[in-house]
Design a protein around this motif. Structure first.
Motif, PDB file in Angstrom:
ATOM      1  N   LEU A 189     -20.345  41.821 -42.838  1.00  0.00           N
ATOM      2  CA  LEU A 189     -19.624  42.758 -42.000  1.00  0.00           C
ATOM      3  C   LEU A 189     -18.915  42.172 -40.780  1.00  0.00           C
ATOM      4  O   LEU A 189     -17.772  42.235 -40.575  1.00  0.00           O
ATOM      5  CB  LEU A 189     -20.319  43.931 -41.521  1.00  0.00           C
ATOM      6  CG  LEU A 189     -19.582  45.045 -40.721  1.00  0.00           C
ATOM      7  CD1 LEU A 189     -18.508  45.715 -41.891  1.00  0.00           C
ATOM      8  CD2 LEU A 189     -20.440  46.168 -40.444  1.00  0.00           C
ATOM      9  N   THR A 190     -19.628  41.352 -40.136  1.00  0.00           N
ATOM     10  CA  THR A 190     -19.113  40.677 -38.791  1.00  0.00           C
ATOM     11  C   THR A 190     -17.900  39.708 -39.126  1.00  0.00           C
ATOM     12  O   THR A 190     -16.737  39.632 -38.571  1.00  0.00           O
ATOM     13  CB  THR A 190     -20.078  40.153 -38.077  1.00  0.00           C
ATOM     14  OG1 THR A 190     -21.112  40.976 -37.448  1.00  0.00           O
ATOM     15  CG2 THR A 190     -19.481  39.335 -36.611  1.00  0.00           C
ATOM     16  N   ARG A 198     -16.049  39.686 -42.197  1.00  0.00           N
ATOM     17  CA  ARG A 198     -15.023  40.241 -42.429  1.00  0.00           C
ATOM     18  C   ARG A 198     -14.066  40.561 -41.440  1.00  0.00           C
ATOM     19  O   ARG A 198     -12.747  40.544 -41.638  1.00  0.00           O
ATOM     20  CB  ARG A 198     -15.136  41.490 -43.676  1.00  0.00           C
ATOM     21  CG  ARG A 198     -15.774  40.894 -44.744  1.00  0.00           C
ATOM     22  CD  ARG A 198     -15.761  42.182 -46.055  1.00  0.00           C
ATOM     23  NE  ARG A 198     -16.684  43.105 -45.725  1.00  0.00           N
ATOM     24  CZ  ARG A 198     -17.844  43.236 -45.933  1.00  0.00           C
ATOM     25  NH1 ARG A 198     -18.299  42.427 -46.623  1.00  0.00           N
ATOM     26  NH2 ARG A 198     -18.746  44.295 -45.557  1.00  0.00           N
ATOM     27  N   ARG A 199     -14.572  41.268 -40.263  1.00  0.00           N
ATOM     28  CA  ARG A 199     -13.688  41.891 -39.084  1.00  0.00           C
ATOM     29  C   ARG A 199     -13.311  40.683 -38.521  1.00  0.00           C
ATOM     30  O   ARG A 199     -12.049  40.925 -38.221  1.00  0.00           O
ATOM     31  CB  ARG A 199     -14.576  42.690 -38.346  1.00  0.00           C
ATOM     32  CG  ARG A 199     -15.330  44.010 -38.929  1.00  0.00           C
ATOM     33  CD  ARG A 199     -16.160  44.628 -37.840  1.00  0.00           C
ATOM     34  NE  ARG A 199     -16.437  46.019 -38.368  1.00  0.00           N
ATOM     35  CZ  ARG A 199     -17.353  46.736 -37.743  1.00  0.00           C
ATOM     36  NH1 ARG A 199     -17.858  46.455 -36.492  1.00  0.00           N
ATOM     37  NH2 ARG A 199     -17.714  47.918 -38.236  1.00  0.00           N
ATOM     38  N   ARG A 200     -13.831  39.706 -38.421  1.00  0.00           N
ATOM     39  CA  ARG A 200     -13.316  38.230 -37.781  1.00  0.00           C
ATOM     40  C   ARG A 200     -11.935  37.830 -38.419  1.00  0.00           C
ATOM     41  O   ARG A 200     -11.285  37.323 -37.875  1.00  0.00           O
ATOM     42  CB  ARG A 200     -14.635  37.321 -37.721  1.00  0.00           C
ATOM     43  CG  ARG A 200     -14.313  36.140 -36.934  1.00  0.00           C
ATOM     44  CD  ARG A 200     -13.850  36.205 -35.532  1.00  0.00           C
ATOM     45  NE  ARG A 200     -13.694  35.068 -34.649  1.00  0.00           N
ATOM     46  CZ  ARG A 200     -13.607  35.112 -33.325  1.00  0.00           C
ATOM     47  NH1 ARG A 200     -13.669  36.119 -32.526  1.00  0.00           N
ATOM     48  NH2 ARG A 200     -13.326  33.857 -32.812  1.00  0.00           N
ATOM     49  N   LYS A 248     -10.136  39.384 -40.555  1.00  0.00           N
ATOM     50  CA  LYS A 248      -9.145  40.207 -40.549  1.00  0.00           C
ATOM     51  C   LYS A 248      -8.416  40.257 -39.446  1.00  0.00           C
ATOM     52  O   LYS A 248      -7.091  40.492 -39.238  1.00  0.00           O
ATOM     53  CB  LYS A 248      -9.478  41.547 -40.777  1.00  0.00           C
ATOM     54  CG  LYS A 248      -9.833  41.702 -42.378  1.00  0.00           C
ATOM     55  CD  LYS A 248     -10.348  43.253 -42.673  1.00  0.00           C
ATOM     56  CE  LYS A 248     -10.889  43.491 -44.021  1.00  0.00           C
ATOM     57  NZ  LYS A 248     -11.359  44.696 -44.216  1.00  0.00           N
ATOM     58  N   SER A 249      -8.804  39.978 -38.110  1.00  0.00           N
ATOM     59  CA  SER A 249      -8.390  39.968 -37.022  1.00  0.00           C
ATOM     60  C   SER A 249      -7.386  38.721 -36.494  1.00  0.00           C
ATOM     61  O   SER A 249      -7.484  37.692 -37.414  1.00  0.00           O
ATOM     62  CB  SER A 249      -9.325  39.874 -35.741  1.00  0.00           C
ATOM     63  OG  SER A 249     -10.145  38.617 -35.621  1.00  0.00           O
TER      64      SER A 249
END
Length: 407
Positions: free
Chosen positions: A399-400, A402-404, A406-407
């Motif tokens: 989860l971490t 994927r967020r990284r 995408k940013s």
């Protein structure tokens, strides 16, 4: 080995760019190691105590006990004994009578639990090994005797060499009470003490007295009845098969129990304590995984340049995420394997050398060191728990990541 796994392994063993990341990585692995080793050791100690308790109880408890499902007594004990004696695996079956009575010696008296048994009852169990004063003897050419537990011996102040007799009183089961003669409502007998036993289990030592079977029959007004049939198995007999055969022959009117079933409450209590300790240590292990998550988060930040390079070489977001997920698994796996090995080594050392001692007076204790018994089922449960924690770590890492990305 797949490419993401190779890169994850490289990230794990290589020196990090920041010293803080190295330290946190070591702390993360050590946290999993310590928690896993503690789980193995604590579960093994509880296994040791359970084995110790069951071993002590096995000295007196019959291998198989038969009782009536309804009522207190088995009405025709001899017919039940005849029925089970012919079963393959049954070496011997004997009737016993257990009931409450009053024991009086000189000015001392106490309620006791009388157990009427055959004269050679010590051949059914390890009774001789727990006699601490005198000997096992219920009858000779002169008189009949009783063998008392340590509790009655202390409270009544009796010993085998004393010439005085212990008086036993039991209320009559039938008839009416004569108010003018209240003692007429009791049956009475008197016997010498031949021995004192001590099992160091309060349920037996506190109030149990062994008497000859015929004495118990007279005191409690029994003829063919018995409160229990006790069975000694032949060597190498299949306990479960014998119990199944007995249950099939006798039917639902009788209850057939092995030693664990007879001591269900004691066994259940030890298991509850064991798994409560397991849950507490499992909670500590979950907390330790936060270090793993922190390590992976810092590593993701540190590897921004490497991530950009991997993207330039054609790696997609799923492959990059998988690298850090696998690294989380590797940290957890390394900690788990190391912890299990250390835990097993510590348990073996405790078994061999007894480094950890129990506090108290050694003269009054059964053992001086913590007992340890390793069971492979506990090792598998521990590894399953660590695997579940590793899965949780991987999910948070994915989860971490994927967020990284995408940013």
């Amino acid at each position: 080995m797949s490419l993401p796994l190779k890169i994850a392994w490289r990230y794990l063993v290589s020196k990090k760019g920041h010293q803080a990341v190295n330290i946190i990585s070591i702390v993360a692995v050590c946290g999993v190691v310590v928690a896993t080793a503690a789980l193995i050791c604590v579960l093994s100690v509880f296994n040791g105590f359970r084995g110790l308790i069951m071993g002590k109880l096995a000295m007196l408890d019959p291998e198989i006990a038969i009782t009536a499902t309804m009522g207190k007594t088995i009405n025709d004990a001899d017919s039940v004994i005849d029925a089970v004696s012919g079963i393959s695996g049954v070496q011997r079956a004997v009737p016993v009578i257990v009931d409450q009575a009053l024991a009086v010696y000189a000015q001392n008296q106490m309620p006791v639990r009388l157990k009427g048994v055959p004269d050679d009852y010590n051949t059914m169990n390890d009774m001789d090994s727990i006699i601490v004063d005198g000997e096992w003897k219920l009858r000779d050419q002169v008189s009949r005797y009783i063998v008392v537990g340590a509790g009655p011996a202390v409270r009544l102040m009796v010993r085998p060499e004393f010439l005085g007799m212990v008086y036993l009183y039991a209320p009559q089961r039938q008839g009416h009470v004569n108010i003018a003669n209240p003692m007429g409502a009791f049956r009475q007998d008197s016997l010498f003490v031949s021995g004192v036993f001590q099992l160091q289990q309060n349920s037996y030592d506190a109030d149990l007295i062994y008497v000859p079977l015929d004495v118990a029959q007279e005191l409690f007004d029994y003829e063919t009845e018995a409160t229990q049939i006790e069975i000694k198995l032949a060597p190498n007999a299949d306990e479960q098969q014998v119990m199944h055969t007995i249950g099939k022959i006798l039917g639902r009117s009788y209850q057939v129990q092995n030693r664990l079933m007879q001591q269900r409450e004691a066994y259940r209590l030890v298991n509850i304590e064991k798994w409560m300790a397991f849950l507490l240590l499992a909670f500590i292990l979950v907390i330790a995984t936060f270090n793993v998550i922190s390590t992976l988060s810092l590593l993701i930040i540190e590897k921004d340049d490497s991530i950009a390079t991997l993207r330039a070489l054609g790696a997609n977001d799923r492959q990059i995420s998988r690298i850090f997920v696998l690294q989380g698994w590797l940290i957890t796996l390394a900690g788990a394997i190391t912890g299990v090995v250390i835990g097993l080594i510590l348990c073996l050392c405790q078994q061999q050398f007894g480094w950890l001692r129990l506090s108290g007076d050694p003269a009054n204790m059964i053992i001086n060191a913590y007992p340890v018994e390793v069971q492979w089922s506990d090792v598998l449960v521990t590894l399953a728990l660590v695997a579940a924690v590793g899965l949780l770590t991987s999910m948070v890492t994915a989860l971490t990541m994927r967020r990284r990305l995408k940013s």
